[in-house]
Scaffold this active site. Sequence first.
Site, PDB file in Angstrom:
ATOM      1  N   GLY A  26       0.922  -1.397   0.024  1.00 19.93           N
ATOM      2  CA  GLY A  26       0.054  -0.008   0.076  1.00 19.93           C
ATOM      3  C   GLY A  26       1.030   1.187   0.115  1.00 19.93           C
ATOM      4  O   GLY A  26       1.836   1.519  -0.496  1.00 19.93           O
ATOM      5  N   ASP A  83      -2.928  -2.042  10.913  1.00 17.22           N
ATOM      6  CA  ASP A  83      -2.441  -2.476  12.021  1.00 17.22           C
ATOM      7  C   ASP A  83      -3.489  -3.494  12.636  1.00 17.22           C
ATOM      8  O   ASP A  83      -3.090  -4.652  13.361  1.00 17.22           O
ATOM      9  CB  ASP A  83      -2.827  -1.175  12.977  1.00 17.22           C
ATOM     10  N   HIS A 108       4.973   1.329  12.350  1.00 17.32           N
ATOM     11  CA  HIS A 108       4.364   1.982  13.349  1.00 17.32           C
ATOM     12  C   HIS A 108       4.392   0.761  14.395  1.00 17.32           C
ATOM     13  O   HIS A 108       4.134  -0.412  14.133  1.00 17.32           O
ATOM     14  CB  HIS A 108       3.212   2.156  12.713  1.00 17.32           C
ATOM     15  N   GLU A 231      -9.327  27.283   2.544  1.00 13.96           N
ATOM     16  CA  GLU A 231      -8.187  28.171   2.586  1.00 13.96           C
ATOM     17  C   GLU A 231      -7.291  27.578   3.664  1.00 13.96           C
ATOM     18  O   GLU A 231      -6.096  28.155   3.946  1.00 13.96           O
ATOM     19  CB  GLU A 231      -8.611  29.416   3.202  1.00 13.96           C
TER      20      GLU A 231
END
Length: 336
Positions: A26, A83, A108, A231
């Site tokens: 991935g 995970d 991770h 913005e």
Amino acid sequence: MATIYYEKDTDPGVLADQKIAVLGYGSQGHAHAQNLKDSGLDVRVGLRAGSSSRSKAEEAGLRVLEIGDAVREADVVMVVLPDTSHGAVYGSEIAPNLKDGDMLMFAHGFSVHFGTVVPPAGVDVTMIAPKGPGHLVRRTYEQGIGTPALVAVQQDATGKARARALAYGSAIGAARAGIIETTFKEETETDLFGEQTVLCGGISELVRNGFDTLVAAGYQPEIAYFECLHELKLIIDLIYEGGLSWMRYSVSDTAEWGDYQSGPKVVDGPSREAMEQVLAAIQDGSFAKRWIAEADAGFPEFLRLRQQAQTSQLEQVGRQLRQMMPWLESEKKVPS
């Protein structure tokens, strides 16, 4: 002060004769595998049977095996799967095929820190966690600059765990930018906290509440969208480039004054207390337990919340307005 390693601090030779398996293809997996290959290392990709990523990996010139086979022939195994899948995949495909002296790696620390993966004593357990999405890890490698990363050693069975992990980090380009030493505990807990309270959860709710407040007050949804969401990128880019001081220098004095005056009213004491509660749930493992239970149940609440968010007025207005900006190619990115 943090310990930071650069290319001069690494020894690529410690992986020269090692076979590396990257499990998953991935966001992170494709970048790791391609960068390792381009660094001259012996890499293969491990995927489940029938994975839709197989053709992509093969088109990139990578050898693809089923997960168990990839682990069996590898000396270094990097797990970059979701995970919540680690426990099941580890039990069925990884653990039976590990051998003493292997290095089991993660991008991770979630599954090791919370105990869904418990490695055997005879293997090194380390982490290289790039601080950026996979496409950035790949692009900066190709540009010769690299993306910063974290390194952690949970278990040093061979006496070479840190050297091997740093060599891996160097091979994906991270040592060009710098690799900061941490622990599985620190990386996991700070990563989850940042995602939930600031980067994803905090910003999402701030945007949604700002939008809803303006719309409820009678302002046009389109104007509210531009002011509270569109913005935001301009501000985030300034913060990314030079911190809060550069952002405040770059905006108008009126905006800077409003920042000092109103920001603490919106994100105030109760907000800080809520952050502390979120951190406590991460630290004591209750968040991880809830998330793993949600996965085991088939993600019913997760999917409900995703659907609810995607059909909100904010998202509906955004989809319409982004048609004015075809360069964003939103129709290719945002699920309908």
